[in-house]
Design a protein around this motif. Sequence first.
Motif, PDB file in Angstrom:
ATOM      1  N   GLN A 129       0.683  -1.344  -0.078  1.00 16.18           N
ATOM      2  CA  GLN A 129      -0.072   0.114  -0.049  1.00 16.18           C
ATOM      3  C   GLN A 129       0.832   1.238   0.003  1.00 16.18           C
ATOM      4  O   GLN A 129       0.609   2.070  -0.864  1.00 16.18           O
ATOM      5  CB  GLN A 129      -0.870   0.164   1.296  1.00 16.18           C
ATOM      6  CG  GLN A 129      -1.664   1.302   1.344  1.00 16.18           C
ATOM      7  CD  GLN A 129      -2.537   1.129   2.578  1.00 16.18           C
ATOM      8  OE1 GLN A 129      -2.890   0.158   3.142  1.00 16.18           O
ATOM      9  NE2 GLN A 129      -3.344   2.147   2.830  1.00 16.18           N
ATOM     10  N   ALA A 130       1.814   1.231   0.918  1.00 22.13           N
ATOM     11  CA  ALA A 130       2.730   2.396   0.901  1.00 22.13           C
ATOM     12  C   ALA A 130       3.556   2.613  -0.346  1.00 22.13           C
ATOM     13  O   ALA A 130       3.761   3.781  -0.829  1.00 22.13           O
ATOM     14  CB  ALA A 130       3.784   2.329   2.073  1.00 22.13           C
ATOM     15  N   GLY A 131       4.272   1.490  -0.984  1.00 22.25           N
ATOM     16  CA  GLY A 131       4.876   1.379  -2.266  1.00 22.25           C
ATOM     17  C   GLY A 131       3.819   2.007  -3.229  1.00 22.25           C
ATOM     18  O   GLY A 131       4.595   2.522  -4.314  1.00 22.25           O
ATOM     19  N   LEU A 132       2.842   1.651  -3.362  1.00 21.99           N
ATOM     20  CA  LEU A 132       1.883   2.020  -4.460  1.00 21.99           C
ATOM     21  C   LEU A 132       1.637   3.526  -4.222  1.00 21.99           C
ATOM     22  O   LEU A 132       1.388   4.160  -5.398  1.00 21.99           O
ATOM     23  CB  LEU A 132       0.646   0.966  -4.535  1.00 21.99           C
ATOM     24  CG  LEU A 132       0.662  -0.224  -4.944  1.00 21.99           C
ATOM     25  CD1 LEU A 132      -0.511  -1.104  -4.742  1.00 21.99           C
ATOM     26  CD2 LEU A 132       1.302  -0.287  -6.558  1.00 21.99           C
ATOM     27  N   ALA A 133       1.348   3.980  -3.234  1.00 20.88           N
ATOM     28  CA  ALA A 133       1.348   5.545  -2.834  1.00 20.88           C
ATOM     29  C   ALA A 133       2.586   6.117  -3.634  1.00 20.88           C
ATOM     30  O   ALA A 133       2.497   7.112  -4.064  1.00 20.88           O
ATOM     31  CB  ALA A 133       1.081   5.827  -1.560  1.00 20.88           C
ATOM     32  N   GLY A 134       3.768   5.488  -3.285  1.00 17.74           N
ATOM     33  CA  GLY A 134       5.058   6.317  -3.830  1.00 17.74           C
ATOM     34  C   GLY A 134       5.022   6.031  -5.384  1.00 17.74           C
ATOM     35  O   GLY A 134       5.449   6.921  -5.893  1.00 17.74           O
ATOM     36  N   VAL A 135       4.453   4.973  -5.899  1.00 19.64           N
ATOM     37  CA  VAL A 135       4.319   4.971  -7.454  1.00 19.64           C
ATOM     38  C   VAL A 135       3.665   6.026  -8.005  1.00 19.64           C
ATOM     39  O   VAL A 135       3.895   6.895  -8.888  1.00 19.64           O
ATOM     40  CB  VAL A 135       3.895   3.503  -7.756  1.00 19.64           C
ATOM     41  CG1 VAL A 135       3.493   3.598  -9.250  1.00 19.64           C
ATOM     42  CG2 VAL A 135       4.610   2.391  -7.642  1.00 19.64           C
ATOM     43  N   ALA A 136       2.587   6.159  -7.127  1.00 18.79           N
ATOM     44  CA  ALA A 136       1.678   7.469  -7.724  1.00 18.79           C
ATOM     45  C   ALA A 136       2.417   8.895  -7.548  1.00 18.79           C
ATOM     46  O   ALA A 136       2.137   9.468  -8.570  1.00 18.79           O
ATOM     47  CB  ALA A 136       0.299   7.459  -6.935  1.00 18.79           C
ATOM     48  N   GLY A 137       3.147   8.905  -6.550  1.00 18.98           N
ATOM     49  CA  GLY A 137       3.803  10.233  -6.579  1.00 18.98           C
ATOM     50  C   GLY A 137       4.984  10.270  -7.404  1.00 18.98           C
ATOM     51  O   GLY A 137       5.047  11.518  -8.000  1.00 18.98           O
ATOM     52  N   VAL A 138       5.634   9.323  -7.813  1.00 17.41           N
ATOM     53  CA  VAL A 138       6.766   9.332  -8.935  1.00 17.41           C
ATOM     54  C   VAL A 138       6.237   9.565 -10.129  1.00 17.41           C
ATOM     55  O   VAL A 138       6.491  10.284 -10.920  1.00 17.41           O
ATOM     56  CB  VAL A 138       7.361   7.956  -8.852  1.00 17.41           C
ATOM     57  CG1 VAL A 138       8.243   7.876 -10.103  1.00 17.41           C
ATOM     58  CG2 VAL A 138       8.349   7.901  -7.496  1.00 17.41           C
ATOM     59  N   ALA A 139       4.897   8.987 -10.278  1.00 13.60           N
ATOM     60  CA  ALA A 139       4.253   9.095 -11.889  1.00 13.60           C
ATOM     61  C   ALA A 139       3.752  10.611 -11.979  1.00 13.60           C
ATOM     62  O   ALA A 139       4.081  11.157 -13.046  1.00 13.60           O
ATOM     63  CB  ALA A 139       2.891   8.476 -11.850  1.00 13.60           C
ATOM     64  N   LEU A 140       3.277  11.183 -10.818  1.00 12.25           N
ATOM     65  CA  LEU A 140       2.864  12.721 -10.956  1.00 12.25           C
ATOM     66  C   LEU A 140       4.335  13.333 -11.250  1.00 12.25           C
ATOM     67  O   LEU A 140       4.160  14.589 -12.003  1.00 12.25           O
ATOM     68  CB  LEU A 140       2.100  13.137  -9.725  1.00 12.25           C
ATOM     69  CG  LEU A 140       1.835  14.647  -9.723  1.00 12.25           C
ATOM     70  CD1 LEU A 140       1.001  14.869 -10.853  1.00 12.25           C
ATOM     71  CD2 LEU A 140       1.189  14.887  -8.532  1.00 12.25           C
ATOM     72  N   GLY A 141       5.422  13.031 -10.332  1.00  8.15           N
ATOM     73  CA  GLY A 141       6.637  13.717 -10.706  1.00  8.15           C
ATOM     74  C   GLY A 141       7.015  13.658 -12.167  1.00  8.15           C
ATOM     75  O   GLY A 141       7.378  14.796 -12.622  1.00  8.15           O
ATOM     76  N   LEU A 142       7.012  12.448 -12.830  1.00  2.00           N
ATOM     77  CA  LEU A 142       7.452  12.353 -14.022  1.00  2.00           C
ATOM     78  C   LEU A 142       6.472  12.862 -15.032  1.00  2.00           C
ATOM     79  O   LEU A 142       7.028  13.639 -16.042  1.00  2.00           O
ATOM     80  CB  LEU A 142       7.382  10.974 -14.468  1.00  2.00           C
ATOM     81  CG  LEU A 142       8.490   9.847 -13.993  1.00  2.00           C
ATOM     82  CD1 LEU A 142       8.457   8.712 -14.184  1.00  2.00           C
ATOM     83  CD2 LEU A 142       9.737  10.490 -14.276  1.00  2.00           C
ATOM     84  N   THR A 143       5.247  13.079 -14.594  1.00  2.00           N
ATOM     85  CA  THR A 143       4.284  13.906 -15.570  1.00  2.00           C
ATOM     86  C   THR A 143       4.818  15.089 -15.417  1.00  2.00           C
ATOM     87  O   THR A 143       4.781  15.998 -16.504  1.00  2.00           O
ATOM     88  CB  THR A 143       2.900  13.604 -15.051  1.00  2.00           C
ATOM     89  OG1 THR A 143       2.510  12.311 -15.276  1.00  2.00           O
ATOM     90  CG2 THR A 143       1.902  14.476 -15.931  1.00  2.00           C
ATOM     91  N   LEU A 144       4.922  15.850 -14.130  1.00  2.00           N
ATOM     92  CA  LEU A 144       5.109  17.646 -14.121  1.00  2.00           C
ATOM     93  C   LEU A 144       6.442  17.717 -14.655  1.00  2.00           C
ATOM     94  O   LEU A 144       6.505  18.712 -15.599  1.00  2.00           O
ATOM     95  CB  LEU A 144       5.217  17.760 -12.630  1.00  2.00           C
ATOM     96  CG  LEU A 144       3.813  17.680 -11.938  1.00  2.00           C
ATOM     97  CD1 LEU A 144       3.987  17.952 -10.481  1.00  2.00           C
ATOM     98  CD2 LEU A 144       2.946  18.769 -12.695  1.00  2.00           C
ATOM     99  N   LEU A 145       7.520  16.844 -14.659  1.00  2.27           N
ATOM    100  CA  LEU A 145       8.779  17.460 -15.226  1.00  2.27           C
ATOM    101  C   LEU A 145       8.757  17.226 -16.772  1.00  2.27           C
ATOM    102  O   LEU A 145       9.381  17.660 -17.482  1.00  2.27           O
ATOM    103  CB  LEU A 145       9.685  16.109 -14.869  1.00  2.27           C
ATOM    104  CG  LEU A 145      10.399  16.167 -13.467  1.00  2.27           C
ATOM    105  CD1 LEU A 145      11.291  15.019 -13.043  1.00  2.27           C
ATOM    106  CD2 LEU A 145      11.193  17.620 -13.340  1.00  2.27           C
ATOM    107  N   GLY A 146       7.884  16.151 -17.108  1.00  6.47           N
ATOM    108  CA  GLY A 146       7.661  16.169 -18.686  1.00  6.47           C
ATOM    109  C   GLY A 146       7.281  17.117 -19.479  1.00  6.47           C
ATOM    110  O   GLY A 146       7.565  17.773 -20.380  1.00  6.47           O
TER     111      GLY A 146
END
Length: 202
Positions: free
Chosen positions: A36-53
């Motif tokens: 659960q904690a790991g998937l929350a981290g995945v969502a954060g990383v995905a948003l970060g990649l989107t914003l950086l893109g």
Amino acid sequence: MSAALLSFALASLLIELTPGPNMAYLAIVAADRGRQAGLAGVAGVALGLTLLGIVALLGLGALVLDQPWLYQSLRWAGVAYMLYLAWEAWSSSRKPVGPLDAEDGAWRFFRRGLITNLLNPKAALFYVTVLPGFLTVATLHEALLFGAVYVLVATLVHGGVVLLAGTAQPFLTLPSRRRAMGMVFAVLLVGIAFWVARGTAL
């Protein structure tokens, strides 16, 4: 464009399967606090990649690369943040495992995944240097489409890493094992910080 998009997706997959700060951090979180904690981290990383893109494709990524002091500031901020997470991994392993709050806990790991990714300028470098080589026409629409494909591929890979690493979490709940793995996680995070400091990881 379909052939170029498929080639880009394959290249993105190969890049994401190469161990880096995002993958290592998410594996550590999932092994320590569960899926659960790991998937929350995945969502954060995905948003970060989107914003950086979005930032990179609007031209600001090249600006960061053209300003060495700004690039280095982001990189060293990422190093400092990884060292902070290493200290927290070590210190929290000396405490009993508490239940993961469904809201605050998920938000905490989501936020950390986001910050970890935003402080990794190598991710922006990917959009500026790798992605343009696959574009068939220089339009913002196509660039955003390719960027979305990269985020999707990265998220699938990160999700797989979390699901695999999360299987080890029940094994680490005993205090002695938790303390030992806390030390291992801290050392790994210090290693990631060193990796980012050398500027060799995407």
